[in-house]
Design an enzyme around this catalytic site. Structure first.
Site, PDB file in Angstrom:
ATOM      1  N   HIS A  53       4.503 -12.368  11.597  1.00 41.15           N
ATOM      2  CA  HIS A  53       3.811 -12.986  10.468  1.00 41.15           C
ATOM      3  C   HIS A  53       4.820 -13.480   9.431  1.00 41.15           C
ATOM      4  O   HIS A  53       5.470 -12.685   8.766  1.00 41.15           O
ATOM      5  CB  HIS A  53       2.906 -11.907   9.863  1.00 41.15           C
ATOM      6  CG  HIS A  53       2.041 -12.382   8.748  1.00 41.15           C
ATOM      7  ND1 HIS A  53       1.045 -13.302   8.948  1.00 41.15           N
ATOM      8  CD2 HIS A  53       2.007 -12.063   7.432  1.00 41.15           C
ATOM      9  CE1 HIS A  53       0.430 -13.524   7.791  1.00 41.15           C
ATOM     10  NE2 HIS A  53       1.001 -12.780   6.857  1.00 41.15           N
ATOM     11  N   SER A  70      -0.728 -17.505   5.055  1.00 40.64           N
ATOM     12  CA  SER A  70      -1.504 -16.269   4.967  1.00 40.64           C
ATOM     13  C   SER A  70      -2.566 -16.370   3.868  1.00 40.64           C
ATOM     14  O   SER A  70      -3.418 -17.242   3.933  1.00 40.64           O
ATOM     15  CB  SER A  70      -0.542 -15.104   4.778  1.00 40.64           C
ATOM     16  OG  SER A  70      -1.105 -13.965   5.321  1.00 40.64           O
TER      17      SER A  70
HETATM   18  C1  GCU Z   1      -2.756  -8.947   4.170  1.00 43.90           C
HETATM   19  C2  GCU Z   1      -4.188  -9.408   4.290  1.00 43.90           C
HETATM   20  C3  GCU Z   1      -4.283 -10.766   4.986  1.00 43.90           C
HETATM   21  C4  GCU Z   1      -3.352 -11.747   4.330  1.00 43.90           C
HETATM   22  C5  GCU Z   1      -1.958 -11.192   4.285  1.00 43.90           C
HETATM   23  C6  GCU Z   1      -0.928 -12.080   3.578  1.00 43.90           C
HETATM   24  O1  GCU Z   1      -2.258  -8.623   5.438  1.00 43.90           O
HETATM   25  O2  GCU Z   1      -4.923  -8.440   4.971  1.00 43.90           O
HETATM   26  O3  GCU Z   1      -5.607 -11.245   4.957  1.00 43.90           O
HETATM   27  O4  GCU Z   1      -3.423 -12.987   5.002  1.00 43.90           O
HETATM   28  O5  GCU Z   1      -1.973  -9.961   3.595  1.00 43.90           O
HETATM   29  O6  GCU Z   1      -1.283 -12.827   2.673  1.00 43.90           O
HETATM   30  O7  GCU Z   1       0.248 -11.980   3.932  1.00 43.90           O
END
Ligand code: GCU
Length: 395
Positions: free
Chosen positions: A375, A233
């Site tokens: 995710h 992420s």
């Molecule tokens: C949020 C953010 C993302 C990121 C994520 C993470 O959702 O909007 O861009 O990748 O956090 O790091 O889990």
């Protein structure tokens, strides 16, 4: 009068919500035109790898520095490595644990990065090494192995004959809108803070990862020609920018990095530059703000970031339910980066259609999977990284 005010407030709320509404409908993505990967700023086509390396690649690096992530400073005065803990019979004897304090100083000021690493004892040659840019906290890398977190599945990685390592990004730049400066920015590079193209969080984490490689180059248990950068992420965004710049990284892995990571910014699906710059301004240079809701003006798109990694290897992982990170946009960016790999004679040949869920695609110097589920970075993802690394290093 009261009801008039109420109506105005209602309209304001609806407009604000609408301006932030996310598109998750493939039929509404619309048309977009990506910036040319292989056309130089003077308008000439790039036809050889030498033109790419000498002209176009440096142009693209500069565009990312000046418009997205900021320029990563390279100078410091001293770097010192101290093994503060070592256990040659960790994990019931199958691994060696080392905790290393990496202290970097500039003038009379210094910061320390606390590296955690396990290397496999059964491997008699220096081991290839996974390096995680970790924003999930040091508890995910428990040295006692009481807590076995699937985010950093050290036993499985060791069993596969690889080393696994990581550092908590808090050592370099806290992942926080207020505190991000407390670390490398305030201590070592205060000038960066004032610069509109100064380094910020994502670049700083990669700076830290480069200092870890400085250490690996000195450790005989590690094969520093086989470093595999991993980030999930926000960590994945950082891993890509790091892997693009530090050519000591052999394989760069992005796990569900999404917007401003592996996903195309111009594809209107899931998170947008507007949302990310509003919620996480401290990840990017100040200049990136001007592209909020204005992606077409960006002189780059994320396929160009992936292309900077060539001819080294890049791996993009997605999760099917993680629409915020736009799995398809990530696959398309990977596909769009192929012409640069092809300049090196690497026949990447990714399938036209995005692979089915849980179907890993391994091509020379390039790989992809879209895992079922949410995710996260899981042991399943790690198994795919290991498959890919085994295949790539075999060659
Ligand atoms: C949020 C953010 C993302 C990121 C994520 C993470 O959702 O909007 O861009 O990748 O956090 O790091 O889990």
């Amino acid at each position: 009068m009261k009801s008039k005010n109420a109506i105005i407030i209602f309209i304001l709320i609806v407009t604000t919500l609408n301006s932030f509404s996310q598109n998750y409908d493939e039929s509404k993505v619309g048309e977009y035109k990506l910036p040319e990967l292989l056309v130089r700023e003077d308008g000439k086509d790039v036809k050889t790898k030498s033109e790419w390396e000498k002209i176009r690649r440096p142009e693209i690096v500069k565009l990312f520095e000046n418009n997205v992530y900021g320029k990563v400073p390279k100078d410091f005065d001293n770097i010192d490595f101290k093994v503060v803990n070592k256990d040659e019979s960790a994990m019931n004897g199958k691994a060696t644990l080392k905790e290393v304090a990496i202290t970097v100083s500039r003038g009379n000021r210094s910061i320390t990065i606390n590296l955690i690493m396990f290397t496999p004892n059964k491997v008699k040659v220096p081991a290839p090494m996974f390096l995680v840019i970790n924003h999930r906290g040091v508890q995910t890398m428990d040295v006692s192995r009481q807590n076995k977190d699937g985010f950093w599945p050290a036993e499985e990685v060791i069993d596969a004959g690889f080393g696994i390592s990581g550092f908590d990004v808090i050592d370099v730049s806290p992942d926080d809108n207020e505190k991000f400066k407390e670390g490398v920015l305030e201590v070592l590079y205060p000038d960066q803070i004032k610069m509109s193209n100064g380094m910020r969080g994502l670049g700083a984490w990669g700076w830290g990862a480069s200092r870890v490689i400085d250490y690996f180059e000195k450790d005989k248990l590690v094969d520093a020609t086989k470093i595999i950068s991993v980030g999930h992420s926000r960590g994945g965004k950082s891993s890509l920018w790091f892997g693009a710049q530090d050519e000591r990284v052999a394989i760069t892995i992005s796990n569900e990095s999404g917007n401003s990571g592996a996903a195309l910014s111009r594809r209107d699906f899931g998170e947008t530059v507007e949302r990310i710059t509003k919620n996480f301004p401290y990840w990017f240079s100040a200049n990136y703000q001007q592209y909020a809701n204005n992606e077409d003006k960006l002189p780059v798109d994320q396929h160009m970031l992936l292309a900077l990694i060539a001819p080294r290897a890049v791996y993009v992982a997605s999760a099917a339910d993680d629409l915020w990170a736009d799995p398809k946009g990530q696959y398309l960016a990977l596909k769009e980066s192929q012409p640069v790999f092809n300049l090196y004679g690497i026949e990447t040949n990714l399938p036209i259609e995005m692979p089915k869920i849980n179907e890993q695609v391994i091509r020379p110097h390039m790989g992809f999977h879209n895992r079922e589920g949410k995710h996260n970075m899981t042991p399943y993802d790690w198994q795919q990284f290991i498959n890919f690394a085994n295949d790539y290093f075999k060659k």
